[in-house]
Design an enzyme around this catalytic site. Structure first.
Site, PDB file in Angstrom:
ATOM      1  N   LYS A 177      15.637 -43.894  29.671  1.00 11.28           N
ATOM      2  CA  LYS A 177      15.744 -42.848  28.646  1.00 11.28           C
ATOM      3  C   LYS A 177      16.698 -41.727  29.034  1.00 11.28           C
ATOM      4  CE  LYS A 177      11.637 -43.678  26.011  1.00 11.28           C
ATOM      5  NZ  LYS A 177      10.302 -43.279  25.586  1.00 11.28           N
ATOM      6  N   LYS A 204      10.778 -56.102  21.434  1.00 11.51           N
ATOM      7  CA  LYS A 204       9.402 -55.707  21.134  1.00 11.51           C
ATOM      8  C   LYS A 204       9.394 -54.848  19.868  1.00 11.51           C
ATOM      9  CE  LYS A 204       5.913 -52.826  23.263  1.00 11.51           C
ATOM     10  NZ  LYS A 204       5.417 -52.154  24.474  1.00 11.51           N
ATOM     11  N   LYS A 219       9.126 -48.692  16.482  1.00 11.73           N
ATOM     12  CA  LYS A 219       9.572 -47.865  15.366  1.00 11.73           C
ATOM     13  C   LYS A 219      11.047 -47.490  15.506  1.00 11.73           C
ATOM     14  CE  LYS A 219       9.235 -43.611  13.015  1.00 11.73           C
ATOM     15  NZ  LYS A 219       9.701 -43.584  11.656  1.00 11.73           N
TER      16      LYS A 219
END
Ligand code: TRP
Length: 331
Positions: free
Chosen positions: A111, A193, A196
């Site tokens: 990230k 996977k 959202k």
């Protein structure tokens, strides 16, 4: 009774991946364990986030959990920012956590690349997660495999605190992952996977029309170019979803018609849409009812936070004393 803690971010959409992979399991666990479930809004602000929808997303996540069967009579359900003890314990645990350990976390490495200037909150995210769990001295934490590294760090932090302040006692239990029946639900793109942020989901509260619109273009067995090509159900994501939503007889029919090229993928998806719509209908109905009664939801979350604050207060009193602070902090 063993205590369970788990958290879920208010991402704005509870999707069938979260539901099959985590929430259904939580609903079962609340029958047998002392469960504490938390909507982790403080975690949700570690990167860029939508300020204007945070509150709504937080309440809506709680609504999704309640509609799925989380029972406030059995489990504690609350919002992380309503219990200031999470932040306090995080600060205290920060003082024992080596930066090197945090920099090694896979999720951080991944990230942090999206930022030109990496916020310290992103680095310290796993310490807040450790605080969530240790604040309630939880024994077990149901998590997906993407979180096992964070949980391992939580155990290291607990061990370090126990060594420094436990007075020879393992005062904080070292929380173990509960990986029972962990399902990894693939997204409709068949590539990653369900998530959202990848836009490859079906919302748990989507209506019949939305479900069909999303399912229709979903990836299937790539070897089936035309409907005359026989398919291999085992490599088809739509078939896997059938196994979660359709009764065994239907699954058998689907597999046979796919292998024999008797159905096209669209036929198969239509059947899946129907079983999915039927499975999710009662959840959606409860959620729509709760959405039209937000005060009822806020009352449940208020009660949950009051219970959580009491439990957190007990831990923090002991932690502050053992760490040597002058008494006088608010209860
Ligand atoms: N980091 C977890 C996730 O993204 C969410 C989370 C926050 C959590 N605090 C937790 C999970 C404590 C389990 C226990 O999925």
């Amino acid at each position: 009774m063993s205590r369970i803690f788990s958290g879920i971010q208010p991402s704005g959409e509870l999707h069938i991946g979260n539901w099959l992979g985590a929430v259904q399991n939580w609903v079962t666990l609340q029958q047998r364990y002392d469960c504490i479930f938390c909507v982790v809004d403080l975690h949700a602000v570690t990167g860029k986030y939508e300020r204007d929808t945070l509150a709504l997303r937080t309440r809506d996540m709680a609504i999704g959990l309640l509609a799925s069967g989380i029972d406030p009579g059995r489990a504690v359900l609350f919002v992380q920012s309503h219990v200031p003890g999470h932040s306090e314990l995080q600060w205290l645990l920060n003082t024992l956590t080596p930066i090197g350990e945090l920099e090694r976390m896979t999720q951080f490495k991944d990230k942090s690349q999206r930022f030109e200037s990496v916020p310290a909150g992103l680095l310290n995210y796993p310490v807040l997660m450790a605080a969530d769990i240790l604040l309630y001295r939880a024994d077990l934490v149901p998590v997906g495999d993407d979180q096992t590294q964070h949980l391992e760090l939580t155990r290291e932090i607990a061990r370090k605190w126990n060594a420094d302040f436990g007075g020879g006692e393992a005062w904080f239990p070292e929380p173990q992952p509960l990986l029972t029946d962990a399902k990894r639900i693939m997204g409709l793109d068949g590539e990653a996977k369900m998530s959202k942020s990848l836009g490859n989901t079906i919302g748990l509260l989507d209506g019949p029309e939305e479900i069909w619109q999303k399912l229709r273009p979903a990836k299937t067995d790539p070897a089936r170019v035309t409907r005359k090509d026989p398919g291999t159900p085992e490599v088809c994501n739509v078939y896997h979803l059938h196994r979660y939503f359709s009764p065994p007889e239907t699954v058998a029919v689907v597999a046979e018609n796919c292998r024999g090229a008797k159905w096209g993928c669209l036929d198969c998806k239509r059947v899946l849409a129907d079983t999915m719509i039927a499975t999710l209908a009662p959840i959606r109905e409860r959620a729509l009812d709760l959405r039209s009664h937000p005060a009822r939801v806020d009352q449940i979350l208020g009660d949950g936070a009051a219970t959580a604050r009491r439990l957190a207060g007990e831990t923090l009193r002991e932690v502050r004393a053992r760490m040597g602070f002058l008494p006088g902090a608010p209860a």
